[in-house]
Design a protein around this motif. Structure first.
Motif, PDB file in Angstrom:
ATOM      1  N   LEU B  43      41.218  25.055  41.166  1.00  0.00           N
ATOM      2  CA  LEU B  43      40.662  24.074  42.026  1.00  0.00           C
ATOM      3  C   LEU B  43      41.871  23.830  42.964  1.00  0.00           C
ATOM      4  O   LEU B  43      41.124  23.454  44.239  1.00  0.00           O
ATOM      5  N   LEU B  44      42.928  23.470  42.742  1.00  0.00           N
ATOM      6  CA  LEU B  44      43.867  23.024  43.545  1.00  0.00           C
ATOM      7  C   LEU B  44      43.961  24.148  44.769  1.00  0.00           C
ATOM      8  O   LEU B  44      44.259  23.760  45.958  1.00  0.00           O
ATOM      9  N   VAL B  45      44.140  25.436  44.308  1.00  0.00           N
ATOM     10  CA  VAL B  45      44.264  26.357  45.221  1.00  0.00           C
ATOM     11  C   VAL B  45      43.176  26.769  46.207  1.00  0.00           C
ATOM     12  O   VAL B  45      43.493  26.630  47.545  1.00  0.00           O
ATOM     13  N   PHE B  46      42.042  26.257  45.930  1.00  0.00           N
ATOM     14  CA  PHE B  46      40.900  26.314  46.733  1.00  0.00           C
ATOM     15  C   PHE B  46      40.907  25.142  47.648  1.00  0.00           C
ATOM     16  O   PHE B  46      40.482  24.899  48.910  1.00  0.00           O
ATOM     17  N   LEU B  80      47.799  32.502  50.645  1.00  0.00           N
ATOM     18  CA  LEU B  80      46.799  31.860  50.098  1.00  0.00           C
ATOM     19  C   LEU B  80      45.589  32.771  49.466  1.00  0.00           C
ATOM     20  O   LEU B  80      45.064  32.718  48.321  1.00  0.00           O
ATOM     21  N   LEU B  81      45.429  34.074  50.222  1.00  0.00           N
ATOM     22  CA  LEU B  81      44.697  34.942  49.637  1.00  0.00           C
ATOM     23  C   LEU B  81      45.088  35.444  48.265  1.00  0.00           C
ATOM     24  O   LEU B  81      44.064  35.494  47.149  1.00  0.00           O
ATOM     25  N   LEU B  82      46.040  35.937  48.155  1.00  0.00           N
ATOM     26  CA  LEU B  82      46.699  36.326  46.919  1.00  0.00           C
ATOM     27  C   LEU B  82      46.607  35.377  45.810  1.00  0.00           C
ATOM     28  O   LEU B  82      46.119  35.524  44.783  1.00  0.00           O
ATOM     29  N   ALA B  83      46.799  33.958  46.329  1.00  0.00           N
ATOM     30  CA  ALA B  83      47.013  32.753  45.243  1.00  0.00           C
ATOM     31  C   ALA B  83      45.437  32.488  44.683  1.00  0.00           C
ATOM     32  O   ALA B  83      45.268  32.367  43.623  1.00  0.00           O
ATOM     33  N   ALA B  84      44.596  32.588  45.638  1.00  0.00           N
ATOM     34  CA  ALA B  84      43.196  32.418  45.380  1.00  0.00           C
ATOM     35  C   ALA B  84      42.611  33.476  44.334  1.00  0.00           C
ATOM     36  O   ALA B  84      42.005  33.136  43.497  1.00  0.00           O
ATOM     37  N   VAL B  85      42.951  34.954  44.680  1.00  0.00           N
ATOM     38  CA  VAL B  85      42.584  35.668  43.931  1.00  0.00           C
ATOM     39  C   VAL B  85      43.021  35.631  42.421  1.00  0.00           C
ATOM     40  O   VAL B  85      42.276  35.803  41.290  1.00  0.00           O
ATOM     41  N   SER B  86      44.264  35.492  42.450  1.00  0.00           N
ATOM     42  CA  SER B  86      45.047  35.073  41.044  1.00  0.00           C
ATOM     43  C   SER B  86      44.575  34.214  40.180  1.00  0.00           C
ATOM     44  O   SER B  86      44.245  34.405  39.036  1.00  0.00           O
ATOM     45  N   SER B  87      44.479  32.941  40.921  1.00  0.00           N
ATOM     46  CA  SER B  87      44.184  31.948  40.299  1.00  0.00           C
ATOM     47  C   SER B  87      42.700  31.606  39.758  1.00  0.00           C
ATOM     48  O   SER B  87      42.418  31.452  38.691  1.00  0.00           O
ATOM     49  N   PHE B  88      41.901  32.151  40.630  1.00  0.00           N
ATOM     50  CA  PHE B  88      40.503  32.326  40.306  1.00  0.00           C
ATOM     51  C   PHE B  88      40.076  33.299  39.087  1.00  0.00           C
ATOM     52  O   PHE B  88      39.372  32.934  37.902  1.00  0.00           O
ATOM     53  N   LEU B  89      40.739  34.447  38.854  1.00  0.00           N
ATOM     54  CA  LEU B  89      40.499  35.269  37.850  1.00  0.00           C
ATOM     55  C   LEU B  89      41.306  35.130  36.541  1.00  0.00           C
ATOM     56  O   LEU B  89      41.127  35.437  35.378  1.00  0.00           O
ATOM     57  N   TRP B  90      42.220  34.020  36.655  1.00  0.00           N
ATOM     58  CA  TRP B  90      43.026  33.658  35.660  1.00  0.00           C
ATOM     59  C   TRP B  90      42.165  32.944  34.268  1.00  0.00           C
ATOM     60  O   TRP B  90      42.307  33.188  33.227  1.00  0.00           O
ATOM     61  N   ALA B 334      43.114  43.640  58.387  1.00  0.00           N
ATOM     62  CA  ALA B 334      42.290  42.561  57.693  1.00  0.00           C
ATOM     63  C   ALA B 334      41.583  43.128  56.428  1.00  0.00           C
ATOM     64  O   ALA B 334      41.275  42.728  55.547  1.00  0.00           O
ATOM     65  N   ALA B 335      40.936  44.499  56.657  1.00  0.00           N
ATOM     66  CA  ALA B 335      40.458  45.293  55.593  1.00  0.00           C
ATOM     67  C   ALA B 335      41.325  45.308  54.376  1.00  0.00           C
ATOM     68  O   ALA B 335      40.904  45.091  53.307  1.00  0.00           O
ATOM     69  N   GLY B 336      42.654  45.805  54.566  1.00  0.00           N
ATOM     70  CA  GLY B 336      43.630  45.768  53.364  1.00  0.00           C
ATOM     71  C   GLY B 336      43.604  44.339  52.801  1.00  0.00           C
ATOM     72  O   GLY B 336      43.527  44.356  51.422  1.00  0.00           O
ATOM     73  N   LEU B 337      43.767  43.325  53.504  1.00  0.00           N
ATOM     74  CA  LEU B 337      44.066  42.235  52.677  1.00  0.00           C
ATOM     75  C   LEU B 337      42.773  41.733  52.025  1.00  0.00           C
ATOM     76  O   LEU B 337      42.688  41.232  50.917  1.00  0.00           O
ATOM     77  N   MET B 338      41.500  41.892  52.737  1.00  0.00           N
ATOM     78  CA  MET B 338      40.244  41.606  51.811  1.00  0.00           C
ATOM     79  C   MET B 338      40.196  42.365  50.646  1.00  0.00           C
ATOM     80  O   MET B 338      39.566  42.059  49.660  1.00  0.00           O
ATOM     81  N   HIS B 339      40.476  43.603  50.953  1.00  0.00           N
ATOM     82  CA  HIS B 339      40.490  44.536  49.510  1.00  0.00           C
ATOM     83  C   HIS B 339      41.467  44.161  48.232  1.00  0.00           C
ATOM     84  O   HIS B 339      40.994  44.496  47.412  1.00  0.00           O
ATOM     85  N   ILE B 340      42.515  43.528  48.723  1.00  0.00           N
ATOM     86  CA  ILE B 340      43.209  42.803  47.423  1.00  0.00           C
ATOM     87  C   ILE B 340      42.373  41.955  46.667  1.00  0.00           C
ATOM     88  O   ILE B 340      42.271  42.139  45.503  1.00  0.00           O
ATOM     89  N   ALA B 341      41.443  41.267  47.445  1.00  0.00           N
ATOM     90  CA  ALA B 341      40.679  40.439  46.692  1.00  0.00           C
ATOM     91  C   ALA B 341      39.230  41.495  46.057  1.00  0.00           C
ATOM     92  O   ALA B 341      38.923  41.218  44.880  1.00  0.00           O
ATOM     93  N   PHE B 481      36.954  35.046  52.366  1.00  0.00           N
ATOM     94  CA  PHE B 481      38.173  36.108  52.359  1.00  0.00           C
ATOM     95  C   PHE B 481      38.430  36.639  53.725  1.00  0.00           C
ATOM     96  O   PHE B 481      39.408  36.840  54.297  1.00  0.00           O
ATOM     97  N   PHE B 482      37.058  36.789  54.471  1.00  0.00           N
ATOM     98  CA  PHE B 482      37.015  37.239  55.987  1.00  0.00           C
ATOM     99  C   PHE B 482      38.058  36.492  56.713  1.00  0.00           C
ATOM    100  O   PHE B 482      38.699  36.765  57.575  1.00  0.00           O
ATOM    101  N   GLU B 483      37.495  35.029  56.665  1.00  0.00           N
ATOM    102  CA  GLU B 483      38.393  33.978  57.576  1.00  0.00           C
ATOM    103  C   GLU B 483      39.918  34.033  57.173  1.00  0.00           C
ATOM    104  O   GLU B 483      40.736  34.118  58.177  1.00  0.00           O
ATOM    105  N   LEU B 484      40.339  34.052  55.797  1.00  0.00           N
ATOM    106  CA  LEU B 484      41.542  34.099  55.654  1.00  0.00           C
ATOM    107  C   LEU B 484      42.303  35.324  55.968  1.00  0.00           C
ATOM    108  O   LEU B 484      43.145  35.325  56.534  1.00  0.00           O
ATOM    109  N   ALA B 485      41.567  36.476  55.969  1.00  0.00           N
ATOM    110  CA  ALA B 485      42.260  37.751  56.297  1.00  0.00           C
ATOM    111  C   ALA B 485      42.368  37.584  57.940  1.00  0.00           C
ATOM    112  O   ALA B 485      43.495  38.112  58.537  1.00  0.00           O
ATOM    113  N   LYS B 486      41.258  37.123  58.433  1.00  0.00           N
ATOM    114  CA  LYS B 486      41.304  36.971  59.961  1.00  0.00           C
ATOM    115  C   LYS B 486      42.534  36.140  60.398  1.00  0.00           C
ATOM    116  O   LYS B 486      43.423  36.487  61.469  1.00  0.00           O
ATOM    117  N   LEU B 487      42.732  35.003  59.876  1.00  0.00           N
ATOM    118  CA  LEU B 487      43.674  34.083  59.982  1.00  0.00           C
ATOM    119  C   LEU B 487      45.007  34.754  60.034  1.00  0.00           C
ATOM    120  O   LEU B 487      45.938  34.625  60.765  1.00  0.00           O
TER     121      LEU B 487
END
Lengths: 421, 495
Positions: B43-46, B80-90, B334-341, B481-487
């Motif tokens: 929740l905090l990461v989001f 934030l992208l990496l943190a969001a993915v990891s923390s959500f799947l935890w 951007a695709a690479g970053l989104m694909h991380i998620a 995810f698209f927004e984060l990747a674009k940013l």
């Protein structure tokens, strides 16, 4: 001392280099004393009094070596340390007696060489006070006598610290010594002797004089690289914990000597920091070895199954010390490796950098071999049910990590103010 | 305010590790607090994601590690992208772990949960690291924290696997990554991440290409061949650990570190301009990643153990992500970053299915699960959804990242990349669909008879359903995810 002013009288001086090492000496001797109280009672029994007397004499000598500002007083302190060491190591009258005798021969040769070097210096300059020697030497012409003095002093100190190929007295002496003795001798004696080397090289002779010996520096750095490789490989082949740790000390000596002879700021910082941090790491290793011996009855590698379950706190301190030796951040060992690598690349000494990386990998294998049976195999049922002293080892492990996290502050307060480059 | 939140987010998993150790005699309390903290961190990461507007955030500096180099963190979109993915799947993996450990024996579960939260701590540290040395510290911590997890079941197989795992990961970082970091410091005088890279003009082209290779291979968690061997060996670990290793923490940290090094130490402009023996750094990297991607898919064809098929598929997908970064087009990065998620969601679904199958009937190999789709329909439909995402077909989110990668590659003239990705897609379809076809066959093998989806297995099946639903949901609602990747892409110079 004795009311005589310098440079005739003997003086004790503290600058930030000294300060760092006197802290090391006092801290290590206190921790080791607290830690080995039970072991001393068990192994010495009624003779504990003589153990403690020799112990205090050793600490006196080490403190004197660290603080003195007079070159001959340094010799006296070296001998005090050496004699108390010989007595302490041989105090249990088993295999250690012969090892101590071996050490006695080597140590006497070393002290003799030191005395010869000092004699030449005295003849040429007429003084024994370190600061005064520096003043005289900086104005003198370079003569063969001074070169011989430097060579003799360095050779004596190389034997004292156990640089390859003068290392053969060290492993038996440190590993056969009784455990309470090795917890203080192993960390401190070599490290304080390395400090003495730093003092003589950079404060008595000075960087200008040393610059004229540039032709030796490649040779000495190569010797140090060989020492690192040989020490690491011999540690890999050993199978008893204290033996392994003693060979690792030989490799660490190579780190420091190579770092000093790089003759640049990064090398000097790395070497001095390494003396300090490796002192704590060695203390941690030998105290852990003592604990392991108490519980398992021996410290052969084959006997260490299940240590992680049976002695989790000691095992974790051993792992932290292992990280420091391999060079994994944030430990003190990483910091010294960083500076030494920086210095080696800056000075173009690629073989030294390669030896440092090689040693990291070999240390990884060594510690993996120790930890693998400790983690994967169940503990044997025959272990003693002793409550080992864990707090001193834990304190040492915590200091290793704190050193790694805060090295910027430590280096800026102690080493940068007095760095000669 | 964000900085306090950031520190809380990073330190919470570390505190949880201490709590887990303290609560070792009370498994229910330990499970409860692990779940609560993991959900809190998510929740905090989001919350931080929501508030973070893309502006340059301040650095937080904690310790003076070395004179002039500090332990520093900074919030930015890629982190934030990496943190969001990891923390959500935890939390999802946590629920699954609780069920899995109850079924398969809970010896060592304190160590398990402690190392798990320590690994998440390390992942978050890597995500928000502001300089190379901080990243290196948490990178190594991750290798060390996952060692007891890989060796959780103390068999001889796990022992051998741990040797390979530690050997490759620590060996590569000691021999390649550490010297590369030291050389960077010598060349550039600093190790901070900055938008255009710090190595421009500091050394000659060929030397920089060699440094690039030292970095790319030194980050062995990104599994470029030939340093990929640790991944299939780590399959002996319990499935939630494999899910963590292959979706959440270790491999994503690997490609993320490669991304940071490419974008903020070298810089994409420098990447295109340095050359060795006539080939530019970019070309060399593209060739290496394409070779890894295709070779991994070919190797996956010949495997029989389900988890090993998934492991080789992961190696291929990681090379795919690194390839996306090397192409250095805005769309492809951007695709690479989104694909991380997206890969994380798809792969974790596949692994959790494999684990559920193992718990239900003990089957590990493809030929043992003949006909299991009829006994475990929910599990296998989730497997199908995950497979769709990995192959890259709609309505699974893997399609979106593939689309942008192909767009970026084609528009920048990398036709070779385009065809290589198509070939790899076909191969993936082949070996993943093969599993589905066998699972749907009309005959049953013996162990399938025992399989069922009732009872305690629910704790294992529910999280799988969640991640599979996520795969589809992120296809339709991929804005976040698209927004984060674009940013993140907009903050990088040189694209």
């Amino acid at each position: 001392m004795g009311g005589w002013p310098a440079p005739i009288g003997i003086v004790y001086e503290v600058d930030s280099l000294n300060a760092l090492f006197i802290i090391l000496v006092q801290f290590v001797s206190l921790l080791s004393l607290i830690h080995s109280r039970h072991a001393v009672n068990t192994s010495y029994g009624e003779n504990s009094g003589s153990f403690y007397a020799l112990y205090l004499l050793l600490v006196t000598g080490l403190s004197g070596m660290t603080l003195t500002g007079d070159a001959f007083n340094l010799y006296v302190m070296i001998e005090i340390v050496a004699l108390s060491n010989y007595a302490l190591i041989a105090s249990q009258r088993d295999r250690a007696t012969f090892a101590s005798f071996n050490y006695l021969i080597a140590g006497s040769v070393a002290a003799g060489l030191y005395l010869i070097g000092l004699g030449y210096l005295y003849v040429k300059t007429g003084t024994l006070n370190m600061a005064d020697l520096r003043t005289h030497l900086s104005t003198m012409q370079h003569s063969p006598a001074l070169m011989v003095a430097l060579a003799a002093l360095i050779s004596g100190l190389f034997i004292k610290v156990g640089l390859f190929p003068f290392h053969s007295w060290l492993p038996p002496a440190y590993s056969y010594a009784p455990d309470p003795v090795s917890s203080i001798t192993a960390p401190l004696t070599t490290k304080v002797s390395l400090y003495v080397l730093v003092r003589i090289l950079f404060w008595v002779f000075g960087t200008d004089f040393l610059a004229s010996t540039d032709s030796w520096s490649f040779l000495i750095v190569t010797l140090a690289s060989v020492a690192i490789v040989v020490g690491s490989v011999l540690a890999l082949r050993a199978s008893e914990l204290k033996r392994i740790f003693s060979y690792i000390i030989i490799a660490e000596v190579g780190y420091v000597i190579g770092g000093l002879w790089l003759f640049n700021k990064a090398g000097f910082t790395g070497a001095v920091f390494h003396i300090f941090s490796d002192g704590i790491v060695t203390l941690c290793l030998f105290m852990a070895a003592l604990n392991i011996k108490e519980v398992y009855g021996g410290s052969h590698l084959s006997a260490l199954s299940g240590m992680c379950t049976r002695m989790p706190w000691t095992a974790s301190t051993l792992i932290v010390a292992g990280f420091a030796l391999v060079g994994i951040p944030p430990t003190g060992g990483f910091v010294s490796k960083w500076f030494l690598l920086n210095g080696a690349i800056a000075a173009g000494m690629w073989h030294f950098a390669a030896a440092l990386l090689f040693a990291g990998v070999i240390n990884l294998i060594i510690f993996y071999r120790i930890i693998e049976p400790a983690f994967f195999e169940p503990p044997p049922t025959s272990t003693n049910n002793i409550k080992t002293t864990r707090i001193p080892v834990l304190i040492a492990a915590v200091i290793i990590i704190l050193l790694g996290l805060n090295s910027g502050n430590v280096i800026e307060s102690f080493i940068y103010p007095i760095t000669p480059y | 305010m964000e900085n306090m939140l950031l520190l809380t987010v990073i330190l919470l998993p570390l505190l949880l590790t201490a709590c887990v150790i303290i609560l070792s005699r009370r498994p229910r309390a330990r499970n409860a607090i692990t779940l609560i903290v993991s959900i809190l961190v998510t929740l905090l990461v989001f919350f931080i994601c929501d508030r973070f507007g893309g502006s340059a955030a301040e650095r937080i500096s904690l310790f003076q590690l070395l004179p002039g180099i500090d332990l520093a963190f900074r919030i930015d979109s890629a982190g934030l992208l990496l943190a969001a993915v990891s923390s959500f799947l935890w939390p999802i993996t946590n629920i699954y772990s609780i069920g899995y450990l109850e079924e398969s024996g809970s010896a060592g579960s304190t160590r398990y949960f402690a190392c798990f939260s320590l690994s998440i701590f390390a992942t978050l540290g890597v995500a928000f690291a502001a300089n190379l040395v901080t990243l290196y510290i948490f990178y190594e911590l991750l290798s060390l924290a996952t060692f007891p997890l890989v060796g959780h079941r103390k068999h001889i197989d796990s022992q051998k696997a741990c040797r390979v795992y530690t050997g490759y990961l620590l060996g590569s970082s000691l021999l390649l990554l550490l010297p590369a970091i030291v050389l960077t410091y010598i060349f550039a005088g600093s190790v901070d991440f900055s938008p255009g890279g710090i190595l421009k003009g500091t050394a000659s082209g060929p030397v920089l290409v060699l440094l690039l290779l030292m970095f790319m291979f030194g980050v062995a968690k990104g599994a470029l061949m030939p340093l990929h061997v640790w991944l299939p060996s780590a399959m002996v670990a319990p499935t939630p650990v494999s899910a963590l290793l292959h979706a959440v923490a270790v491999v994503k940290v690997g490609v993320f570190s490669q991304f940071r090094i490419l974008s903020s130490i070298f810089g994409f402009t420098l990447l295109k301009s340095i050359s060795l023996a006539g080939f530019s750094g970019q070309q060399i990297l593209i060739v290496l990643t394409v070779i890894t991607m295709v070779a991994a898919d070919i190797l996956a064809l010949s495997q029989n153990v389900i988890k090993r098929i998934l492991a080789y598929s992961t190696i291929g997908q990681l090379a795919y992500i690194t390839l996306a970064f090397s192409v250095a087009a805005p769309y492809s990065v951007a695709a690479g970053l989104m694909h991380i998620a997206f890969h994380a969601f798809g792969k974790i679904t596949l692994f959790l299915c494999a684990g559920a199958i193992f718990i239900a009937c003990g089957a590990k190999q493809v030929n043992e699960i003949r006909g299991i789709a009829w006994k475990m329909p929910v599990t296998m439909s989730c497997f199908a959804v995950g497979a769709l995402s990995i192959v890259g077909l709609p309505p699974a989110s893997g399609f979106i990242s593939k689309w942008y990668l192909l767009l970026g590659a084609f528009s920048h003239g990398f036709h070779f990349v385009f065809y290589a990705v198509i070939i790899s897609t076909v191969l993936k379809a082949f070996y993943l669909l093969r599993i589905l076809v066998i699972a749907c066959s009309r005959e049953h093998t013996d162990c399938v008879e025992r399989a069922c989806e009732q009872g305690r297995i629910v704790l294992c099946v529910a999280p799988v359903a969640i991640t599979a639903i996520l795969v589809v949901v992120t296809f339709f609602f991929s804005e976040m995810f698209f927004e984060l990747a674009k940013l993140a892409v907009s903050q990088i110079q040189g694209l």
